[in-house]
Motif scaffolding. Structure first.
Motif, PDB file in Angstrom:
ATOM      1  N   HIS A 107      -2.581   2.549   6.716  1.00  0.00           N
ATOM      2  CA  HIS A 107      -2.105   2.873   5.361  1.00  0.00           C
ATOM      3  C   HIS A 107      -0.902   2.011   5.001  1.00  0.00           C
ATOM      4  O   HIS A 107      -0.787   1.546   3.871  1.00  0.00           O
ATOM      5  N   GLU A 108      -0.001   1.812   5.979  1.00  0.00           N
ATOM      6  CA  GLU A 108       1.206   0.999   5.711  1.00  0.00           C
ATOM      7  C   GLU A 108       0.792  -0.426   5.379  1.00  0.00           C
ATOM      8  O   GLU A 108       1.314  -1.038   4.450  1.00  0.00           O
ATOM      9  N   ALA A 109      -0.175  -0.954   6.182  1.00  0.00           N
ATOM     10  CA  ALA A 109      -0.594  -2.347   5.984  1.00  0.00           C
ATOM     11  C   ALA A 109      -1.268  -2.524   4.615  1.00  0.00           C
ATOM     12  O   ALA A 109      -1.209  -3.588   4.012  1.00  0.00           O
ATOM     13  N   ALA A 110      -1.908  -1.468   4.133  1.00  0.00           N
ATOM     14  CA  ALA A 110      -2.649  -1.563   2.869  1.00  0.00           C
ATOM     15  C   ALA A 110      -1.733  -1.433   1.650  1.00  0.00           C
ATOM     16  O   ALA A 110      -2.172  -1.641   0.514  1.00  0.00           O
ATOM     17  N   LYS A 111      -0.473  -1.086   1.874  1.00  0.00           N
ATOM     18  CA  LYS A 111       0.446  -0.857   0.749  1.00  0.00           C
ATOM     19  C   LYS A 111       0.718  -2.133  -0.048  1.00  0.00           C
ATOM     20  O   LYS A 111       0.841  -3.194   0.528  1.00  0.00           O
TER      21      LYS A 111
END
Ligand code: AMP
Ligand code: GLY
Length: 430
Positions: free
Chosen positions: A426-430
């Motif tokens: 999720h963090e990487a997709a931000k």
């Protein structure tokens, strides 16, 4: 105040540890506890199934407040036994505990109170259950979920992608594979999405979620292998955006509260909603009537309020006044398990490296540990330790937790190496 925590797992360890930090906590006892809890708190040798004995002990020792960890004593009615003696206690009544104790009770409750959940059918005999499975696959379903109706320590559920596995599991249930918990089965549509564990306090008047969290149910990395009680957890769970939490509150939690009130179910404790965030909205997989373990280890590691005060307010029906304060730092808990878990596992091995792990700054919550005849800490259960750390961000919390894990060893020990991977994605997709 004197506090008694009932149970012996990682959940009970973190409950003792957090309650002990409360302003009015004078002494914390745990019954029966484990080797790690005993290093910090006084353990009392009473089994969680000995309800009258537990209540006698609480009266004799002038316990002011009792918190129950596991589901079994709650489903057996420990809250009713304590209340009959005017002992203050945190947890649902026996009647309300059926929300966890019977999957068919929970499913009917969800249907009656418009709580979104998987479509399901229940069966008392194997043949029609198997016909139903065959029809579902013939209708194009990609999977099916078979659940033994009763408490089975998280193992009475199979998510199957073919009819043969589902039918074999139905046979296992009816042949007594899960004790009394298999005389009836629930068969559910298989939901796809990301799971989350919503822990909510409820006092009969109000229901309030705690910080979000996510468990890792499967035994091995990349969510492979059999279901377990939980191999690791983290908080917060990025999948629970503000919009998802608002949906859970409106469609699930508020309706649960309405249902409890309408059915006159006395529930002053913690409701755990296992939910799937699907592309058609949030759906409930299950209710539990106690804190999730290991979720609670991550969640309470971020709690910065006064847990005793909060729980007493819940028990008095004044949850609306309680202060829930959370650290912004994420927390991660990695479960270390015995070789063979969740099947038959090896035990009795000396655990080394606990001091070195603690020296890293992580907190090691004990679950299945005991002492051998030399007074050394050994593994006694399937899930053994919950190695927990906070960090400035989730990546740091993961790194710190595994740095502590890597200090610890015993014969056969294993853990998942990918706890928190959804959060990183999720963090990487931000
Ligand atoms: P339960 O004890 O009912 O929560 O089931 C244990 C686990 O099985 C859940 O945490 C899910 O991972 C999985 N599960 C249960 N019900 C379903 C469902 N209807 N669809 C997909 N997975 C499920
Ligand atoms: N970790 C899932 C449970 O406590 O049931």
């Amino acid at each position: 105040m004197k506090i008694l925590v009932v149970g012996s797992g990682g959940r009970e360890h973190v409950l003792c540890w957090t309650l002990a930090k409360s302003k009015n906590a004078e002494k914390v006892y745990c019954a029966p506890g484990n080797a790690g809890i005993a290093q910090e708190f006084e353990c009392v040798n009473i089994k969680v199934s000995e309800l009258e004995k537990m209540a006698d002990w609480a009266v004799e020792n002038k316990i002011d407040f009792t918190v129950v960890g596991p589901e079994a004593p709650l489903c057996d009615g420990i809250v009713d036994v304590f209340k009959a003696r005017n002992l203050a206690i945190f947890g649902p009544s026996k009647a309300a505990a059926q929300l966890e104790g019977s999957k068919t009770f929970a499913k009917k409750f969800m249907e009656k109170y418009n709580i979104p959940t998987a479509r399901a059918a229940e069966f008392d005999t194997p043949a029609p259950a198997k016909d139903y499975v065959a029809t579902e696959f013939a209708n194009g379903e990609k999977g099916i979920v078979v659940k033994a109706d009763g408490l089975a320590a998280g193992k009475g559920v199979l998510v199957a992608d073919n009819a043969k596995d589902a039918c074999d599991f139905i046979d296992l249930c009816f042949e007594g594979g899960f004790g009394g918990a298999g005389n009836r089965v629930l068969i559910e549509e298989c939901l796809f999405g990301e799971e989350t564990s919503v822990l909510a306090l409820v006092d009969g008047n109000t229901i309030r979620p705690l910080a979000s969290s996510q468990d890792h149910k499967r035994a091995y990395d990349a969510d492979k292998g059999p279901n377990t009680g939980g191999m690791g957890a983290y908080s917060p769970a990025p999948v629970v955006t503000d919009a998802v939490m608002a949906e859970v509150k409106a469609n699930v939690l508020d309706n649960v509260l309405k249902g409890l009130q309408a059915e006159n179910l006395d529930f002053r404790g913690l409701l755990f909603v296992g939910a799937m965030v699907t592309d058609k909205g949030v759906k409930v997989l299950e209710f539990n009537v106690r804190f999730g373990d290991p979720e609670v280890q991550a969640v309470l590691s971020r709690f910065e309020g006064d847990l005793l005060d909060v729980m007493q307010k819940v028990s008095a029906g004044k949850l609306a006044d309680a202060e829930l304060v959370w650290s912004a730092d994420p927390a991660v808990c990695v479960v270390m398990a015995s070789g063979g878990y969740p099947g038959d596992y090896t035990k009795g091995f000396v655990i080394s490296g606990l001091d070195a792990a603690a020296a890293t700054g992580a907190k090691v919550f004990h679950a299945g540990t005991g002492l051998n005849s030399d007074g050394k800490i050994v593994n006694t259960g399937g899930r053994v330790l919950g190695v927990t750390s906070r960090g400035k961000n989730v990546a740091e919390a993961i790194k710190k937790a595994y740095a502590a894990v890597d200090c610890i060893s015993w014969d056969g020990a294993f853990c998942r190496r990918d706890i928190g991977y959804h959060a990183l994605e999720h963090e990487a997709a931000k």
